[in-house]
Design an enzyme around this catalytic site. Sequence first.
Site, PDB file in Angstrom:
ATOM      1  N   GLY A 222       0.716  -1.147   0.098  1.00  0.00           N
ATOM      2  CA  GLY A 222      -0.106   0.090  -0.049  1.00  0.00           C
ATOM      3  C   GLY A 222       0.730   1.116   0.200  1.00  0.00           C
ATOM      4  CB  ALA A 223       4.285   1.763  -1.000  1.00  0.00           C
ATOM      5  CB  SER A 224       0.145   3.960  -4.574  1.00  0.00           C
ATOM      6  OG  SER A 224      -1.002   3.682  -3.685  1.00  0.00           O
TER       7      SER A 224
ATOM      8  CB  VAL B 208      -2.709  -7.600  -0.372  1.00  0.00           C
ATOM      9  CG1 VAL B 208      -1.798  -6.816  -0.268  1.00  0.00           C
ATOM     10  CG2 VAL B 208      -4.047  -6.574  -0.077  1.00  0.00           C
TER      11      VAL B 208
ATOM     12  CG  ASN C 263       0.320   1.325   4.876  1.00  0.00           C
ATOM     13  OD1 ASN C 263       0.004   2.098   5.758  1.00  0.00           O
ATOM     14  ND2 ASN C 263      -0.032   1.530   3.737  1.00  0.00           N
TER      15      ASN C 263
ATOM     16  CB  SER D 259      -7.090   1.499  12.181  1.00  0.00           C
ATOM     17  OG  SER D 259      -7.787   2.668  12.570  1.00  0.00           O
TER      18      SER D 259
ATOM     19  CE1 TYR E 266      -9.616   0.696   7.899  1.00  0.00           C
ATOM     20  CE2 TYR E 266     -10.427   1.887   9.891  1.00  0.00           C
ATOM     21  CZ  TYR E 266      -9.246   1.573   8.940  1.00  0.00           C
ATOM     22  OH  TYR E 266      -7.969   2.056   8.913  1.00  0.00           O
ATOM     23  CB  ALA E 267     -14.003  -0.648  13.618  1.00  0.00           C
TER      24      ALA E 267
ATOM     25  CE  LYS F  90      -6.717  -1.229   9.084  1.00  0.00           C
ATOM     26  NZ  LYS F  90      -5.554  -1.658   8.658  1.00  0.00           N
TER      27      LYS F  90
END
Length: 262
Positions: free
Chosen positions: A4-6, A45, A71, A123, A136-137, A140
């Site tokens: 996720g490095a973009s 991924v 990430n 997160s 999302y929570a 994580k």
Amino acid sequence: MVTGASSGIGRTTALLFAERGARVFGTSRRERPDEGGVRMLRLDVRSDESVRECVDEVLAQADGIDILINNAGVMLEGFAEETAPDEARAVFETNFFGAVRLVDAVLPGMRERRRGRIVNVGSLAAWIGEPGEGFYAASKAALARYTESLRHEVWHLGIKVCLVEPGVFATEVLDAATAAGAAIADYDGPRESARATLHGALRRGEDPRKAAQVVWKAATARAPRGRYGAGGQSFVVPRLRTLAPQRLVDIALRRAYGLPRR
């Protein structure tokens, strides 16, 4: 290797590591040009095959992967009942199982060398189920517990595993966010209020470089802690969740998101 490095924290982290002398491979779902000493590779991924091919490409260019930074992540906006199971699964495929795939791909080499470092980027949402971000929570929170278990399982092999939990940072995460497909009228008011709160917080978010510096610390500390918080909220939120009575947490959360108190 930074997934996720973009953009956002991933891009800032990859550039910071390159600035400090590391040989860095960054990944993105789409083709991206190399930047600032970061070699960019394409990686989805969610795909076992894509993960294998990407890791093989890195290993063809380097002796091994010393540090993996998981990430890559996505956000889904929508209340729980409005979210179809397939939509929820898609979040977990990236945020949780994506990290698991990368870990499984790099661990054999790390075990053989008896050294390595894995940093999973979670997160603060894992601590509090914020309205409109439930899955999302949940993804994580799953990543946090998985990271804790993995840390103990590979410790004797010389491999260190830790979790970095950022708070609210000014990133492009909402640009790639998806919305739950089945809007329900009864949730219209609370959903819009929760959405406005989230978007406002991200607009005022902290500089991602602060989070990148915490990732650097986690990845290079001689004796890394199991968890690192990043950002101004990283001290308050876990303590609020564990020490404050649930009733007070509920009141504070509903007030912050402008939700009905009934």
